[in-house]
Design an enzyme around this catalytic site. Structure first.
Site, PDB file in Angstrom:
ATOM      1  N   ILE A  60       0.806  -1.323   0.064  1.00  0.00           N
ATOM      2  CA  ILE A  60      -0.027   0.176  -0.050  1.00  0.00           C
ATOM      3  C   ILE A  60       0.917   1.395  -0.047  1.00  0.00           C
ATOM      4  CG2 ILE A  60      -1.881   1.240   1.183  1.00  0.00           C
ATOM      5  CD1 ILE A  60      -2.595  -1.562   2.424  1.00  0.00           C
ATOM      6  N   SER A 174      -7.358  -0.827  10.282  1.00  0.00           N
ATOM      7  CA  SER A 174      -8.014  -1.982   9.680  1.00  0.00           C
ATOM      8  C   SER A 174      -9.403  -2.217  10.037  1.00  0.00           C
ATOM      9  CB  SER A 174      -7.211  -3.203   9.940  1.00  0.00           C
ATOM     10  OG  SER A 174      -7.801  -4.297   9.517  1.00  0.00           O
ATOM     11  N   TYR A 199      -2.287  -9.465  15.562  1.00  0.00           N
ATOM     12  CA  TYR A 199      -2.119  -8.449  14.825  1.00  0.00           C
ATOM     13  C   TYR A 199      -3.188  -7.383  14.748  1.00  0.00           C
ATOM     14  CZ  TYR A 199      -3.020  -5.910  10.666  1.00  0.00           C
ATOM     15  OH  TYR A 199      -3.345  -4.998   9.508  1.00  0.00           O
ATOM     16  N   LYS A 203      -3.498  -3.039  15.996  1.00  0.00           N
ATOM     17  CA  LYS A 203      -4.264  -1.844  15.293  1.00  0.00           C
ATOM     18  C   LYS A 203      -4.959  -1.084  16.398  1.00  0.00           C
ATOM     19  CE  LYS A 203      -2.377  -2.358  11.488  1.00  0.00           C
ATOM     20  NZ  LYS A 203      -1.397  -1.422  10.971  1.00  0.00           N
TER      21      LYS A 203
HETATM   22  P1  NAD Z   1       3.408  -4.613   3.613  1.00  0.00           P
HETATM   23  O1  NAD Z   1       4.041  -5.448   4.347  1.00  0.00           O
HETATM   24  O2  NAD Z   1       3.624  -4.610   2.127  1.00  0.00           O
HETATM   25  O3  NAD Z   1       4.256  -3.219   3.984  1.00  0.00           O
HETATM   26  C1  NAD Z   1       4.599  -2.876   5.065  1.00  0.00           C
HETATM   27  C2  NAD Z   1       5.845  -2.224   5.046  1.00  0.00           C
HETATM   28  O4  NAD Z   1       6.332  -2.016   6.459  1.00  0.00           O
HETATM   29  C3  NAD Z   1       6.877  -3.314   4.308  1.00  0.00           C
HETATM   30  O5  NAD Z   1       7.592  -2.546   3.309  1.00  0.00           O
HETATM   31  C4  NAD Z   1       8.160  -3.523   5.637  1.00  0.00           C
HETATM   32  O6  NAD Z   1       9.172  -3.931   5.099  1.00  0.00           O
HETATM   33  C5  NAD Z   1       7.785  -2.510   6.255  1.00  0.00           C
HETATM   34  N1  NAD Z   1       8.205  -2.590   7.811  1.00  0.00           N
HETATM   35  C6  NAD Z   1       7.606  -3.566   8.814  1.00  0.00           C
HETATM   36  N2  NAD Z   1       8.378  -3.311   9.944  1.00  0.00           N
HETATM   37  C7  NAD Z   1       9.128  -2.295   9.861  1.00  0.00           C
HETATM   38  C8  NAD Z   1       9.787  -1.474  10.858  1.00  0.00           C
HETATM   39  N3  NAD Z   1      10.055  -1.941  11.992  1.00  0.00           N
HETATM   40  N4  NAD Z   1      10.465  -0.461  10.179  1.00  0.00           N
HETATM   41  C9  NAD Z   1      10.464  -0.169   9.062  1.00  0.00           C
HETATM   42  N5  NAD Z   1       9.514  -0.660   8.173  1.00  0.00           N
HETATM   43  C10 NAD Z   1       8.961  -1.676   8.550  1.00  0.00           C
HETATM   44  O7  NAD Z   1       1.962  -4.374   4.007  1.00  0.00           O
HETATM   45  P2  NAD Z   1       0.773  -3.524   3.372  1.00  0.00           P
HETATM   46  O8  NAD Z   1      -0.331  -4.291   2.837  1.00  0.00           O
HETATM   47  O9  NAD Z   1       1.396  -2.518   2.456  1.00  0.00           O
HETATM   48  O10 NAD Z   1       0.243  -2.569   4.573  1.00  0.00           O
HETATM   49  C11 NAD Z   1       0.490  -1.528   4.977  1.00  0.00           C
HETATM   50  C12 NAD Z   1      -0.044  -1.239   6.415  1.00  0.00           C
HETATM   51  O11 NAD Z   1      -1.558  -1.201   6.112  1.00  0.00           O
HETATM   52  C13 NAD Z   1       0.215  -2.291   7.618  1.00  0.00           C
HETATM   53  O12 NAD Z   1       0.287  -1.305   8.863  1.00  0.00           O
HETATM   54  C14 NAD Z   1      -0.796  -2.913   7.697  1.00  0.00           C
HETATM   55  O13 NAD Z   1      -1.023  -3.768   8.893  1.00  0.00           O
HETATM   56  C15 NAD Z   1      -2.111  -2.399   7.151  1.00  0.00           C
HETATM   57  N6  NAD Z   1      -3.367  -2.838   6.415  1.00  0.00           N
HETATM   58  C16 NAD Z   1      -2.916  -3.568   5.668  1.00  0.00           C
HETATM   59  C17 NAD Z   1      -4.207  -4.181   4.988  1.00  0.00           C
HETATM   60  C18 NAD Z   1      -3.963  -5.402   3.986  1.00  0.00           C
HETATM   61  O14 NAD Z   1      -4.823  -6.383   3.721  1.00  0.00           O
HETATM   62  N7  NAD Z   1      -3.038  -5.236   3.223  1.00  0.00           N
HETATM   63  C19 NAD Z   1      -5.444  -4.185   5.609  1.00  0.00           C
HETATM   64  C20 NAD Z   1      -5.508  -3.048   6.618  1.00  0.00           C
HETATM   65  C21 NAD Z   1      -4.624  -2.607   7.106  1.00  0.00           C
HETATM   66  C1  WQD Z   2     -10.654 -13.144   2.075  1.00  0.00           C
HETATM   67  C2  WQD Z   2     -11.877 -14.131   1.864  1.00  0.00           C
HETATM   68  C3  WQD Z   2     -11.357 -16.091   3.040  1.00  0.00           C
HETATM   69  C4  WQD Z   2      -7.619 -17.120   1.264  1.00  0.00           C
HETATM   70  C5  WQD Z   2      -7.316 -10.176   6.245  1.00  0.00           C
HETATM   71  C6  WQD Z   2      -7.043  -9.662   7.673  1.00  0.00           C
HETATM   72  C7  WQD Z   2      -7.671  -8.261   7.784  1.00  0.00           C
HETATM   73  C8  WQD Z   2      -6.861  -7.023   6.532  1.00  0.00           C
HETATM   74  C9  WQD Z   2      -7.237  -7.778   5.090  1.00  0.00           C
HETATM   75  C10 WQD Z   2      -5.224  -6.241   7.295  1.00  0.00           C
HETATM   76  C11 WQD Z   2     -12.143 -14.912   3.151  1.00  0.00           C
HETATM   77  C12 WQD Z   2     -11.079 -16.275   1.786  1.00  0.00           C
HETATM   78  C13 WQD Z   2      -8.787 -16.510   1.598  1.00  0.00           C
HETATM   79  C14 WQD Z   2      -7.632 -18.297   0.488  1.00  0.00           C
HETATM   80  C15 WQD Z   2     -10.210 -18.373   0.783  1.00  0.00           C
HETATM   81  N1  WQD Z   2      -5.845  -7.192   7.031  1.00  0.00           N
HETATM   82  N2  WQD Z   2     -10.106 -17.083   1.560  1.00  0.00           N
HETATM   83  N3  WQD Z   2      -8.859 -19.071   0.370  1.00  0.00           N
HETATM   84  O1  WQD Z   2      -9.369 -12.321   6.098  1.00  0.00           O
HETATM   85  O2  WQD Z   2     -10.759 -10.821   5.065  1.00  0.00           O
HETATM   86  O3  WQD Z   2      -8.803  -9.924   5.836  1.00  0.00           O
HETATM   87  O4  WQD Z   2      -6.762  -9.127   5.264  1.00  0.00           O
HETATM   88  O5  WQD Z   2      -5.437  -5.669   8.402  1.00  0.00           O
HETATM   89  O6  WQD Z   2      -7.296  -7.914   9.071  1.00  0.00           O
HETATM   90  O7  WQD Z   2      -7.704 -10.582   8.311  1.00  0.00           O
HETATM   91  O8  WQD Z   2      -8.671 -11.438   3.955  1.00  0.00           O
HETATM   92  O9  WQD Z   2      -7.879 -12.140   1.747  1.00  0.00           O
HETATM   93  O10 WQD Z   2      -7.157 -13.396   3.832  1.00  0.00           O
HETATM   94  O11 WQD Z   2      -9.823 -13.360   2.792  1.00  0.00           O
HETATM   95  O12 WQD Z   2     -11.159 -19.091   0.579  1.00  0.00           O
HETATM   96  O13 WQD Z   2      -6.794 -18.947   0.464  1.00  0.00           O
HETATM   97  O14 WQD Z   2     -11.232 -15.236   1.259  1.00  0.00           O
HETATM   98  O15 WQD Z   2     -12.091 -16.852   3.949  1.00  0.00           O
HETATM   99  O16 WQD Z   2     -13.478 -15.080   3.160  1.00  0.00           O
HETATM  100  P1  WQD Z   2      -9.494 -11.371   5.312  1.00  0.00           P
HETATM  101  P2  WQD Z   2      -8.222 -12.718   3.046  1.00  0.00           P
END
Ligand code: NAD
Ligand code: WQD
Length: 410
Positions: A60, A174, A199, A203
């Site tokens: 992201i 999240s 995790y 948050k």
């Molecule tokens: P990502 O792992 O691709 O990005 C996180 C980045 O942070 C990575 O590049 C990692 O190297 C870096 N990082 C981790 N620990 C660190 C540290 N101690 N110091 C410096 N850098 C560090 O994940 P993302 O999917 O891009 O997510 C970004 C943020 O959004 C995260 O906080 C994640 O929890 C949050 N988020 C993600 C999702 C999702 O589904 N991808 C959903 C909700 C919230």
């Molecule tokens: C999506 C749907 C699974 C994998 C997670 C974190 C959430 C947020 C986003 C960070 C669900 C189904 C999945 C597979 C499947 N991250 N599934 N087969 O669980 O909604 O959210 O990522 O904050 O906190 O929990 O995302 O992509 O894992 O699952 O059937 O191999 O797909 O059951 O319904 P989720 P997901």
């Protein structure tokens, strides 16, 4: 300083311990003196602002850097590359054609001294804080690592930022903080539920910590963005999601089945109370999500919205003369549309032009049946709505995956 002492392996324990105590107590005093210094103004034009993006090499974060540079911001990234690649940074420069406005430091946010040097070297106006570990399953196995990296790392970041009078922060929260949600679609009025894994708890804790910072010092200008399920990739196909090992999330798993790296999608349950029995989620294009962060900066600078406290937990704080807001503003970032696992698979089949193997297996523990966002608050206060639909998300994800079957490792 105290941390240098801990990190410097040439110092033995004897000289280290007393030194640490002395320095720590001086340090606290300094903190109190600087406590109420002014926050940075966000009323200026993007070209005059520098945004610190922690975790900016990640999925992201990298997309957000692209949108920030395109709006004219100067961007400083700190990322320890624990879950990302420096190649992403190079490609952000390439996509935008503005590598000179992007500075990268390979820094762990737990490293106070180096972080302090970054703040000293750049006149940072606001922070977008992505850095953290994010794997739900892994967090149940390694709670200490998750709390340490996500919570302690953030505390170090907030403290160093405050010492440099930077109190404008956007935090990656999240939808997980809603747990099994009390209402669907989920508005910001929906109460938070106890997290089901470490995790998610990080948050929730960080939302609370940032809220308490604002309560203690109303100059803190905090935006908590609760993301739903970010997927997709930049339309260039040059940056995208590059998980290490076998993906935990649905989309990267499906994408790797499409390239032939993995054989068969496992659908976690088809007996949920949803239209086709599989889990329903609010998938959002990562570029839409990235643009939400740019709008949040406008909001913080008083350029859009009313700043009114809307929903549970948001606080309207005092506004500076130049319009820079303070407070705690909470926004859901989603599309408002739920899609089932089977719908995602179908849409990805359309995008890649292949049939994808899947089989139904048992439910994954901790999963909920359904969640999707109400996006009205982001629409009215940020002037932001997601533009891209599921077909576009899958098309862009496939464009990235097919051009980069091994992610950033050529
Ligand atoms: P990502 O792992 O691709 O990005 C996180 C980045 O942070 C990575 O590049 C990692 O190297 C870096 N990082 C981790 N620990 C660190 C540290 N101690 N110091 C410096 N850098 C560090 O994940 P993302 O999917 O891009 O997510 C970004 C943020 O959004 C995260 O906080 C994640 O929890 C949050 N988020 C993600 C999702 C999702 O589904 N991808 C959903 C909700 C919230
Ligand atoms: C999506 C749907 C699974 C994998 C997670 C974190 C959430 C947020 C986003 C960070 C669900 C189904 C999945 C597979 C499947 N991250 N599934 N087969 O669980 O909604 O959210 O990522 O904050 O906190 O929990 O995302 O992509 O894992 O699952 O059937 O191999 O797909 O059951 O319904 P989720 P997901």
């Amino acid at each position: 300083g105290s941390e240098m002492c801990i990190r410097d392996s040439t110092l033995d324990g004897k000289t280290c311990t007393p030194n640490y105590l002395t320095i720590a107590s001086t340090y606290n005093k300094e903190k109190n003196e600087r406590y109420l210094m002014a926050n940075k103004s966000l009323a200026t034009a993007p070209a005059d602002q520098t945004i610190l993006v922690t975790g900016g090499a990640g999925f992201i974060g990298s997309h957000t850097c692209v949108e920030l540079l395109e709006q004219g911001y100067n961007v400083v990234v700190v990322d320890d590359l624990s879950n990302s690649s420096e190649e992403a940074i190079r490609r952000i420069g390439e996509i935008t054609g503005k590598p000179e406005k992007l500075t990268f430091y390979q820094v762990d946010i737990l490293d106070r001294e180096v972080l302090d040097k970054v703040f000293a070297a750049h006149d940072i106006d606001a922070i977008i804080h992505f850095a953290g570990f994010k794997a739900v399953g892994e967090s149940t196995q390694k709670p200490l690592e998750y709390y340490w990296n996500n919570v302690t790392g953030s505390l170090v970041l907030f403290d160093v930022a405050r010492n440099h009078d930077v109190k404008n922060i956007i935090f990656s929260s999240s939808a997980t903080v809603y747990g099994d949600p009390e209402m669907i679609p989920i508005t910001e009025d929906c109460p938070k539920h106890e997290a089901t894994n470490p995790y998610g708890e990080t948050k929730s804790m960080l939302e609370r910590i940032l809220t308490d910072l604002h309560r203690a010092d109303p100059e803190w200008n905090v935006v908590l963005l609760r993301y739903f399920n970010p997927i997709g990739a930049h339309e260039s196909g040059r940056i995208g999601e590059d998980p290490k090992g076998i993906p935990n999330n649905l989309l990267p798993y499906v994408a790797q089945v499409a390239t032939g790296k993995l054989e068969c999608i496992q659908v976690f349950g088809d007996d949920y109370p949803t239209p086709d029995g599989t889990g329903v989620r609010d998938y959002i294009h990562v570029v839409d999500l990235a643009r939400g962060h740019v709008k949040a900066l406008d909001f913080m600078g008083g350029k859009v919205g009313t700043g009114k406290a809307i929903g549970l937990g948001s606080i309207e704080g005092p506004v500076a003369e130049d319009g820079t807001r303070s407070g705690v503003a909470i926004f859901n970032l989603g599309t408002g549309t739920g899609s089932s696992v089977l719908e995602v698979i179908k849409s990805f089949e359309q995008a890649c032009g292949k049939e994808l193997q899947y089989r139904i297996i048992e439910r994954r523990p901790g999963d909920i049946a359904e969640n999707y966002a109400a996006c009205d608050k982001a629409a009215t206060e940020l002037g932001w709505v997601a533009e891209y639909d599921l077909a576009r998300m899958c098309a862009d994800a496939w464009n990235w995956q097919s051009q980069n079957p091994n992610g950033y490792n050529a």
